[in-house]
Design an enzyme around this catalytic site. Structure first.
Site, PDB file in Angstrom:
ATOM      1  N   GLY A  91      -1.167 -12.158  -4.731  1.00 47.14           N
ATOM      2  CA  GLY A  91      -2.630 -12.079  -4.733  1.00 47.14           C
ATOM      3  C   GLY A  91      -2.939 -10.389  -4.503  1.00 47.14           C
ATOM      4  O   GLY A  91      -3.845  -9.640  -4.914  1.00 47.14           O
TER       5      GLY A  91
ATOM      6  N   ASP B 162      -3.726 -15.462   7.781  1.00 53.08           N
ATOM      7  CA  ASP B 162      -2.404 -15.619   7.209  1.00 53.08           C
ATOM      8  C   ASP B 162      -1.569 -16.583   8.094  1.00 53.08           C
ATOM      9  O   ASP B 162      -0.406 -17.254   7.989  1.00 53.08           O
ATOM     10  CB  ASP B 162      -1.757 -14.582   6.674  1.00 53.08           C
ATOM     11  CG  ASP B 162      -2.219 -14.009   5.488  1.00 53.08           C
ATOM     12  OD1 ASP B 162      -3.045 -14.480   4.861  1.00 53.08           O
ATOM     13  OD2 ASP B 162      -1.920 -12.700   5.115  1.00 53.08           O
TER      14      ASP B 162
ATOM     15  N   ARG C 106       1.017  -1.130   0.029  1.00 54.62           N
ATOM     16  CA  ARG C 106      -0.015   0.014  -0.007  1.00 54.62           C
ATOM     17  C   ARG C 106       0.936   1.271   0.176  1.00 54.62           C
ATOM     18  O   ARG C 106       0.460   2.144  -0.613  1.00 54.62           O
ATOM     19  CB  ARG C 106      -0.999   0.093   1.251  1.00 54.62           C
ATOM     20  CG  ARG C 106      -1.858  -1.101   0.942  1.00 54.62           C
ATOM     21  CD  ARG C 106      -2.573  -1.573   2.432  1.00 54.62           C
ATOM     22  NE  ARG C 106      -3.672  -2.383   2.374  1.00 54.62           N
ATOM     23  CZ  ARG C 106      -3.781  -3.597   2.262  1.00 54.62           C
ATOM     24  NH1 ARG C 106      -2.424  -4.204   1.878  1.00 54.62           N
ATOM     25  NH2 ARG C 106      -4.905  -4.200   2.162  1.00 54.62           N
TER      26      ARG C 106
ATOM     27  N   ARG D  91      -6.100 -18.536  -8.850  1.00 52.52           N
ATOM     28  CA  ARG D  91      -6.849 -17.772  -7.807  1.00 52.52           C
ATOM     29  C   ARG D  91      -7.906 -16.950  -8.143  1.00 52.52           C
ATOM     30  O   ARG D  91      -7.953 -16.384  -9.048  1.00 52.52           O
ATOM     31  CB  ARG D  91      -5.697 -17.023  -6.704  1.00 52.52           C
ATOM     32  CG  ARG D  91      -4.625 -17.835  -6.292  1.00 52.52           C
ATOM     33  CD  ARG D  91      -3.788 -17.098  -5.319  1.00 52.52           C
ATOM     34  NE  ARG D  91      -4.544 -16.650  -4.074  1.00 52.52           N
ATOM     35  CZ  ARG D  91      -3.808 -15.907  -3.350  1.00 52.52           C
ATOM     36  NH1 ARG D  91      -2.690 -15.409  -3.409  1.00 52.52           N
ATOM     37  NH2 ARG D  91      -4.445 -15.463  -2.156  1.00 52.52           N
TER      38      ARG D  91
ATOM     39  N   ARG E 283       4.301 -19.559   3.190  1.00 53.68           N
ATOM     40  CA  ARG E 283       3.788 -19.830   4.676  1.00 53.68           C
ATOM     41  C   ARG E 283       4.017 -21.188   5.063  1.00 53.68           C
ATOM     42  O   ARG E 283       4.025 -21.678   6.438  1.00 53.68           O
ATOM     43  CB  ARG E 283       2.629 -19.288   4.979  1.00 53.68           C
ATOM     44  CG  ARG E 283       2.580 -17.976   4.651  1.00 53.68           C
ATOM     45  CD  ARG E 283       1.570 -16.852   5.390  1.00 53.68           C
ATOM     46  NE  ARG E 283       1.359 -15.470   4.884  1.00 53.68           N
ATOM     47  CZ  ARG E 283       2.329 -14.604   5.155  1.00 53.68           C
ATOM     48  NH1 ARG E 283       3.165 -14.668   6.049  1.00 53.68           N
ATOM     49  NH2 ARG E 283       2.103 -13.480   4.273  1.00 53.68           N
TER      50      ARG E 283
HETATM   51  C1  S3P Z   1      -4.221  -9.206   2.492  1.00 53.74           C
HETATM   52  C2  S3P Z   1      -5.308  -9.420   2.626  1.00 53.74           C
HETATM   53  C3  S3P Z   1      -5.387 -11.056   3.005  1.00 53.74           C
HETATM   54  C4  S3P Z   1      -4.397 -11.777   3.328  1.00 53.74           C
HETATM   55  C5  S3P Z   1      -3.153 -11.493   2.252  1.00 53.74           C
HETATM   56  C6  S3P Z   1      -2.922  -9.765   2.346  1.00 53.74           C
HETATM   57  C7  S3P Z   1      -4.046  -7.522   2.202  1.00 53.74           C
HETATM   58  O1  S3P Z   1      -6.139 -11.631   1.806  1.00 53.74           O
HETATM   59  O2  S3P Z   1      -4.670 -13.223   3.282  1.00 53.74           O
HETATM   60  O3  S3P Z   1      -2.223 -12.171   2.520  1.00 53.74           O
HETATM   61  O4  S3P Z   1      -2.926  -7.143   2.083  1.00 53.74           O
HETATM   62  O5  S3P Z   1      -5.174  -6.989   1.942  1.00 53.74           O
HETATM   63  P1  S3P Z   1      -8.057 -11.509   1.463  1.00 53.74           P
HETATM   64  O6  S3P Z   1      -8.320 -10.170   1.559  1.00 53.74           O
HETATM   65  O7  S3P Z   1      -7.957 -12.381   0.213  1.00 53.74           O
HETATM   66  O8  S3P Z   1      -8.318 -12.194   2.814  1.00 53.74           O
END
Ligand code: S3P
Length: 448
Positions: free
Chosen positions: A99, A320, A31, A127, A401
């Site tokens: 992701g 996580d 971010r 995903r 992880r």
């Molecule tokens: C994250 C949100 C989570 C987390 C990921 C990081 C983020 O995912 O599992 O490792 O930085 O917003 P989800 O929003 O899919 O739960």
């Protein structure tokens, strides 16, 4: 020639003692680059995670014309281009294994006047992306996926986005953040309602950049068309990386570890709450604020853990960290039951199945559920040849992880634990092996 496989071999026993600082928070690092890039003026970031995931985000913004210096020992300098200053990249943006990069950038880029394609590695390309592309399309974005709803994501230029009032079907900070970032470019108000609290780093950081975000109970709103102003950001150590040490020190007799400067945002502390409920000995010292985020030094000592029913409201706050918590549960007295965690099946791997396979391989009795797992506390065996002659390494399915969780299991194992496919540990925790070894884990890596 096949690709080399990075493996860990972890010798059994030992304890974790001393002090250490784990790398910067991954969620906050992503971010920081995104908001700094679209802010006006300069942003100086310290504590940035130099892991492959956050670097994928950084490189993507360089490709879109943003001047970024660093990272150099966690320091990054960004010359913001303003909300409308990004430029088309001459090639697809590669999100690697990340992701967060893909889902947040889908939102941030949905309202641009240029086309862009987001691609990822094999795991990321499997995903689910409809969770962001559907609400973004409802805002007026033009986004294509594969027929399976997966990456590559192709974003066409739009003439404008409309704000949305979106009740999220899953508790996902990535979805919430994606829509809020798209909302910066939308006319009117964008509101997201969460079914359960999820990490709020986007909201906090937008505020730090001077952008107004309104929260009322589970609903968070912003109005498009404002401006972000560059600032200084200091990123705390990642509680998700600290989690392996919280578990390792809890399970290994005679352990006593101090983890410095760890983020303890209330939306992230499920691992502490759960370990404490299991009997863990965890103290939060020197609480302070860093860059709008609460931080503490965490002292963790060995404790006798007991199995619990993990409260469902803790699941999004520990999402996580659950693989590491499974290792703690396997060392606890009695049974641990997790439910309400179906999201674990669509992380970097299917973390319910992959953890269950590894635990079973080590002789722990588990039962998988569609949305969780039942784990009977026991004793870890080893991946050395057993009476059946098996000696296969633990399979991580390339999930960072999973690799780090099983590395900690060795502290309580009867023999060495071999773990394969560990290269992706670099996505979130560069330097894991050396740091873990420095506090007492007998871990070695090699290419096979
Ligand atoms: C994250 C949100 C989570 C987390 C990921 C990081 C983020 O995912 O599992 O490792 O930085 O917003 P989800 O929003 O899919 O739960």
């Amino acid at each position: 020639m096949g690709q080399l496989d990075l493996r860990y071999l972890v010798e059994p026993g030992g304890r974790l003692r001393g002090r250490l600082r784990v790398p910067g928070d991954k969620s906050i690092s992503h971010r920081s680059i995104m908001l700094a890039a679209i802010a006006e003026g300069e942003t100086r970031i310290s504590g940035f995670l130099e892991g492959a995931d956050a670097l994928a985000t950084l490189h993507a913004f360089r490709r879109m014309g943003v001047r970024i210096e660093g990272p150099d020992q966690g320091q990054v300098w960004v010359r913001g281009v303003g909300l409308r200053g990004l430029r088309a990249s001459d090639r697809p943006l590669d999100m690697g294994n990340s992701g967060t990069s893909m889902r947040l950038l889908a939102g941030l880029l949905a309202g641009q006047s240029f086309p862009v394609t987001l691609v990822g590695d094999d795991s990321l390309s499997k995903r689910p992306m409809r969770r962001v592309t559907e609400p973004l399309s409802a805002m007026g974005a033009r986004i294509g996926t594969t027929p399976a709803g997966t990456a590559p994501l192709t974003l066409e230029p739009t003439t404008g986005l409309q704000g949305i009032d979106y009740p999220m079907p899953v508790a996902s900070a990535q979805v919430k953040s994606s829509l809020l970032l798209a909302g910066l470019y939308a006319t009117g108000e964008t509101c997201v309602t969460e079914p359960a609290p999820t990490r709020d780093h986007t909201e906090r950081m937008l505020t730090a950049f001077g952008y107004s975000v309104r929260r009322r109970a589970a609903r968070v709103c912003l109005t498009g068309g404002g401006r972000l102003t560059g600032c200084r950001l200091s990123i705390p150590a990642d509680i998700s990386s600290a989690a392996f040490f919280l578990v390792g020190a809890s399970i290994a007799p005679d352990s006593d570890l101090l983890l410095e400067g760890v983020g303890i945002n209330p939306t992230r502390v499920g691992v502490i709450n759960i370990l404490r409920a299991m009997g863990g000995d965890i103290e939060l010292l020197e609480r302070r604020l860093a860059g709008g985020e609460p931080v503490a030094d965490i002292r963790v000592r060995h404790a006798r853990l007991r199995g619990i029913r993990i409260p469902v409201d803790q699941v999004p706050l520990a999402i996580d960290e659950l693989p590491a918590i499974f290792i703690a549960a396997a060392c606890a007295e009695g049974e641990t039951l997790l439910t309400g965690a179906e999201e674990l099946r669509v992380k970097e791997s299917d973390r319910i199945q992959v953890m269950a396979d590894g635990l079973t391989r080590l002789g722990i009795a588990v039962e998988t559920l569609p949305d969780g797992m039942r784990i009977q506390g026991g004793t870890f065996g080893s991946t050395e040849a057993d009476t059946t002659g098996r000696h296969e390494a633990i399979e991580t399915h390339g999930d960072h992880r999973i690799a780090m969780s099983f590395a900690m299991a060795a502290l309580r194992a009867q023999g060495p634990i071999a773990i394969r496919d560990c290269a992706n540990v670099r996505t979130s925790f560069p330097g894991f092996v050396d740091l873990a070894a420095s506090v007492g884990l007998d871990i070695h890596e090699h290419q096979a």
